[in-house]
Design a protein around this motif. Sequence first.
Motif, PDB file in Angstrom:
ATOM      1  N   GLU A   1      35.760  22.630  43.069  1.00 64.30           N
ATOM      2  CA  GLU A   1      34.614  22.220  42.249  1.00 64.30           C
ATOM      3  C   GLU A   1      33.441  23.180  42.437  1.00 64.30           C
ATOM      4  OE1 GLU A   1      34.719  20.094  39.971  1.00 64.30           O
ATOM      5  OE2 GLU A   1      36.507  18.916  40.447  1.00 64.30           O
ATOM      6  N   LEU A   2      33.254  23.672  43.655  1.00 64.32           N
ATOM      7  CA  LEU A   2      32.183  24.640  43.901  1.00 64.32           C
ATOM      8  C   LEU A   2      32.415  25.927  43.104  1.00 64.32           C
ATOM      9  CD1 LEU A   2      29.724  25.527  46.028  1.00 64.32           C
ATOM     10  CD2 LEU A   2      31.576  27.037  46.748  1.00 64.32           C
ATOM     11  N   ILE A   3      33.655  26.430  43.115  1.00 64.44           N
ATOM     12  CA  ILE A   3      33.968  27.662  42.384  1.00 64.44           C
ATOM     13  C   ILE A   3      33.674  27.479  40.899  1.00 64.44           C
ATOM     14  CG2 ILE A   3      35.811  29.289  41.785  1.00 64.44           C
ATOM     15  CD1 ILE A   3      37.193  28.354  44.431  1.00 64.44           C
ATOM     16  N   TRP A   4      34.033  26.320  40.358  1.00 68.18           N
ATOM     17  CA  TRP A   4      33.779  26.037  38.949  1.00 68.18           C
ATOM     18  C   TRP A   4      32.274  25.932  38.686  1.00 68.18           C
ATOM     19  CZ3 TRP A   4      36.133  26.606  34.606  1.00 68.18           C
ATOM     20  CH2 TRP A   4      35.736  25.901  33.467  1.00 68.18           C
ATOM     21  N   ALA A   5      31.550  25.270  39.570  1.00 67.33           N
ATOM     22  CA  ALA A   5      30.105  25.118  39.396  1.00 67.33           C
ATOM     23  C   ALA A   5      29.385  26.457  39.494  1.00 67.33           C
ATOM     24  CB  ALA A   5      29.552  24.140  40.430  1.00 67.33           C
ATOM     25  N   ALA A   6      29.841  27.322  40.378  1.00 69.07           N
ATOM     26  CA  ALA A   6      29.193  28.625  40.556  1.00 69.07           C
ATOM     27  C   ALA A   6      29.425  29.520  39.348  1.00 69.07           C
ATOM     28  CB  ALA A   6      29.723  29.305  41.820  1.00 69.07           C
ATOM     29  N   GLY A   7      30.614  29.447  38.743  1.00 68.46           N
ATOM     30  CA  GLY A   7      30.934  30.284  37.603  1.00 68.46           C
ATOM     31  C   GLY A   7      31.538  31.610  38.009  1.00 68.46           C
ATOM     32  N   PRO A   8      31.950  32.411  37.037  1.00 67.26           N
ATOM     33  CA  PRO A   8      32.581  33.712  37.330  1.00 67.26           C
ATOM     34  C   PRO A   8      31.649  34.622  38.116  1.00 67.26           C
ATOM     35  CG  PRO A   8      32.878  33.113  35.026  1.00 67.26           C
ATOM     36  CD  PRO A   8      31.889  32.136  35.594  1.00 67.26           C
ATOM     37  N   LEU A   9      32.249  35.537  38.842  1.00 66.03           N
ATOM     38  CA  LEU A   9      31.460  36.487  39.625  1.00 66.03           C
ATOM     39  C   LEU A   9      30.889  37.588  38.736  1.00 66.03           C
ATOM     40  CD1 LEU A   9      33.744  36.654  42.731  1.00 66.03           C
ATOM     41  CD2 LEU A   9      31.284  36.314  42.846  1.00 66.03           C
ATOM     42  N   ALA A  10      29.626  37.907  38.972  1.00 57.97           N
ATOM     43  CA  ALA A  10      28.982  38.990  38.226  1.00 57.97           C
ATOM     44  C   ALA A  10      29.560  40.344  38.607  1.00 57.97           C
ATOM     45  CB  ALA A  10      27.472  38.974  38.488  1.00 57.97           C
ATOM     46  N   LYS A  11      30.145  40.445  39.801  1.00 55.40           N
ATOM     47  CA  LYS A  11      30.585  41.734  40.323  1.00 55.40           C
ATOM     48  C   LYS A  11      31.728  42.329  39.535  1.00 55.40           C
ATOM     49  CE  LYS A  11      31.133  43.978  44.815  1.00 55.40           C
ATOM     50  NZ  LYS A  11      31.201  43.765  46.276  1.00 55.40           N
ATOM     51  N   GLY A  12      32.519  41.507  38.854  1.00 57.45           N
ATOM     52  CA  GLY A  12      33.621  42.070  38.088  1.00 57.45           C
ATOM     53  C   GLY A  12      34.782  41.126  37.927  1.00 57.45           C
ATOM     54  N   ALA A  13      35.882  41.676  37.406  1.00 57.95           N
ATOM     55  CA  ALA A  13      37.035  40.864  37.023  1.00 57.95           C
ATOM     56  C   ALA A  13      38.128  40.798  38.079  1.00 57.95           C
ATOM     57  CB  ALA A  13      37.629  41.420  35.727  1.00 57.95           C
ATOM     58  N   GLY A  14      38.070  41.618  39.121  1.00 58.19           N
ATOM     59  CA  GLY A  14      39.198  41.831  40.013  1.00 58.19           C
ATOM     60  C   GLY A  14      39.552  40.702  40.942  1.00 58.19           C
ATOM     61  N   LEU A  15      40.444  41.007  41.888  1.00 59.03           N
ATOM     62  CA  LEU A  15      40.997  40.002  42.787  1.00 59.03           C
ATOM     63  C   LEU A  15      40.153  39.768  44.036  1.00 59.03           C
ATOM     64  CD1 LEU A  15      44.802  40.946  42.701  1.00 59.03           C
ATOM     65  CD2 LEU A  15      43.619  39.178  41.376  1.00 59.03           C
ATOM     66  N   CYS A  16      39.770  40.817  44.735  1.00 58.68           N
ATOM     67  CA  CYS A  16      39.167  40.648  46.051  1.00 58.68           C
ATOM     68  C   CYS A  16      37.798  40.004  45.971  1.00 58.68           C
ATOM     69  CB  CYS A  16      39.062  41.994  46.777  1.00 58.68           C
ATOM     70  SG  CYS A  16      38.508  41.826  48.488  1.00 58.68           S
ATOM     71  N   HIS A  17      36.969  40.471  45.063  1.00 61.74           N
ATOM     72  CA  HIS A  17      35.630  39.900  44.907  1.00 61.74           C
ATOM     73  C   HIS A  17      35.280  39.866  43.434  1.00 61.74           C
ATOM     74  CE1 HIS A  17      35.332  44.210  45.324  1.00 61.74           C
ATOM     75  NE2 HIS A  17      35.529  44.113  46.623  1.00 61.74           N
ATOM     76  N   GLY A  18      36.174  39.235  42.653  1.00 59.27           N
ATOM     77  CA  GLY A  18      35.984  39.147  41.221  1.00 59.27           C
ATOM     78  C   GLY A  18      36.510  37.850  40.651  1.00 59.27           C
ATOM     79  N   THR A  19      36.387  37.726  39.347  1.00 54.25           N
ATOM     80  CA  THR A  19      36.699  36.482  38.648  1.00 54.25           C
ATOM     81  C   THR A  19      38.171  36.101  38.761  1.00 54.25           C
ATOM     82  OG1 THR A  19      34.860  36.851  37.124  1.00 54.25           O
ATOM     83  CG2 THR A  19      36.620  35.385  36.378  1.00 54.25           C
ATOM     84  N   ALA A  20      39.079  37.080  38.680  1.00 52.18           N
ATOM     85  CA  ALA A  20      40.501  36.774  38.776  1.00 52.18           C
ATOM     86  C   ALA A  20      40.867  36.221  40.148  1.00 52.18           C
ATOM     87  CB  ALA A  20      41.328  38.022  38.462  1.00 52.18           C
ATOM     88  N   GLY A  21      40.309  36.811  41.194  1.00 50.06           N
ATOM     89  CA  GLY A  21      40.582  36.316  42.538  1.00 50.06           C
ATOM     90  C   GLY A  21      40.138  34.880  42.713  1.00 50.06           C
ATOM     91  N   ASN A  22      38.966  34.542  42.186  1.00 53.95           N
ATOM     92  CA  ASN A  22      38.493  33.165  42.261  1.00 53.95           C
ATOM     93  C   ASN A  22      39.378  32.233  41.450  1.00 53.95           C
ATOM     94  OD1 ASN A  22      36.447  34.315  43.741  1.00 53.95           O
ATOM     95  ND2 ASN A  22      34.797  33.282  42.645  1.00 53.95           N
ATOM     96  N   GLY A  23      39.890  32.743  40.316  1.00 51.94           N
ATOM     97  CA  GLY A  23      40.758  31.930  39.489  1.00 51.94           C
ATOM     98  C   GLY A  23      42.047  31.521  40.176  1.00 51.94           C
ATOM     99  N   TYR A  24      42.518  32.344  41.116  1.00 56.60           N
ATOM    100  CA  TYR A  24      43.729  31.974  41.847  1.00 56.60           C
ATOM    101  C   TYR A  24      43.554  30.671  42.632  1.00 56.60           C
ATOM    102  CZ  TYR A  24      46.990  35.761  40.923  1.00 56.60           C
ATOM    103  OH  TYR A  24      47.896  36.604  40.323  1.00 56.60           O
ATOM    104  N   ALA A  25      42.330  30.349  43.034  1.00 54.02           N
ATOM    105  CA  ALA A  25      42.093  29.080  43.725  1.00 54.02           C
ATOM    106  C   ALA A  25      42.416  27.903  42.797  1.00 54.02           C
ATOM    107  CB  ALA A  25      40.644  29.002  44.201  1.00 54.02           C
ATOM    108  N   PHE A  26      42.066  28.029  41.527  1.00 49.53           N
ATOM    109  CA  PHE A  26      42.403  26.973  40.569  1.00 49.53           C
ATOM    110  C   PHE A  26      43.908  26.855  40.389  1.00 49.53           C
ATOM    111  CE2 PHE A  26      38.188  28.287  38.424  1.00 49.53           C
ATOM    112  CZ  PHE A  26      37.461  27.413  39.210  1.00 49.53           C
ATOM    113  N   LEU A  27      44.599  27.994  40.349  1.00 47.28           N
ATOM    114  CA  LEU A  27      46.055  27.957  40.216  1.00 47.28           C
ATOM    115  C   LEU A  27      46.705  27.296  41.427  1.00 47.28           C
ATOM    116  CD1 LEU A  27      46.697  31.501  38.700  1.00 47.28           C
ATOM    117  CD2 LEU A  27      46.836  29.312  37.510  1.00 47.28           C
ATOM    118  N   LYS A  28      46.169  27.576  42.618  1.00 41.84           N
ATOM    119  CA  LYS A  28      46.693  26.929  43.827  1.00 41.84           C
ATOM    120  C   LYS A  28      46.479  25.420  43.769  1.00 41.84           C
ATOM    121  CE  LYS A  28      48.134  30.325  46.615  1.00 41.84           C
ATOM    122  NZ  LYS A  28      49.423  30.365  47.317  1.00 41.84           N
TER     123      LYS A  28
END
Length: 391
Positions: A298-325
Amino acid sequence: MLFDPTRHVALTETRWDEAQARAAIEAITREVDASFDDRTLWPRHPMDGGPGAAPLKSLYFGAAGVIWAQTYLAERGAAKTRSWASLAGPLVEHYRAAPDTESTLPSYWLGEVGVLLTAWRLDRGAIDLDSLYRLIEGNIDNPANEALLGAPGTMLAALFIHEATGQVRWRELFDANVAALMARWTRRERVGCSLWTQDLYGDLSDQIGAGHGMAGNAFAILRGGPNAEARQRAAEALRATALESGALVNWPQYAITPRPGRTDRLVQWCHGAPGMITALSDAIDDDESDRLLRAGGELIWAAGPLAKGAGLCHGTAGNGYAFLKLFRRTGDERWLDRARCFAMHAIEQSAQLVAQYGRRRFSLWTGDPGVAVYLHTCIAGEADVPTLDVF
């Protein structure tokens, strides 16, 4: 405040579109193929050092990771690409001639172990497996005690080879790493749980997340199968270090001792809730951990996508994997829908970066190939994190 709003942006209003996701995968993989050069591999992105710098070779942000992504997507029918088997030997030669770091390292993501494992995946006759075994064995007591440099990363290579071949010596090597890591996982009464001390570049700290700390180390142990003691210690640490505010939960970067000059309100794979969820969701099943992991989502969803970029380590896709898990854990379609919302945002972020720099960022963990893999998992409704859950 559990996160820094300046590090996040509003989620795109573009709705999930599988055809658009497939088109993005095709565009990325096609440009990866077209940009490859036998001599220079892939050009460095300006964000990774720019023109003139030596090409990167590692699994984390170099050629090994790019080749891994292309091969993985092709094997799953998600993309068409050339055969990369002939690059197995040259990839190792490229790395040893000019390592990404100042000297060769036995690192899984940044060094020789990851490059050798990728070469072996392409062509099992391309490398001397005994030399890879010795590198992993020699890294067991690495004082870094984290995944990028230390044993929690390199031990995964032993496990992947064991799973692929069934050879007992690789399982025994993995188990030796587990025993050594468990011995260094020590009780911290001040925090109320067991943690590791990281020795990184001369700085001592006690990090918690998936990239450099407790969660990533526990993941490596638990990736090998049931381990009741490790599961209990990881669940205890998950509870003891959680920061709660209403219905939201995040985890700090450090338990007690921070590295100098580092922030502590991150929400990304390497530090914070996304990595805690991706590392521990598959292995910990008690009710309190379940509550905390969902609240982290819920925190990840409330915070929203990362401004830093789309990638895995520190980006929107990496955060999205938490939702998939969390989707895999709960079966609740809401988490898959959220992962797919982040996927559409990642597509737009990737396109924005291309418009800004006129080219793709060829990197598994920080660039477009990682985004392509994430898009595929969103289409398939899967949750395996690249080079961690699957190799």
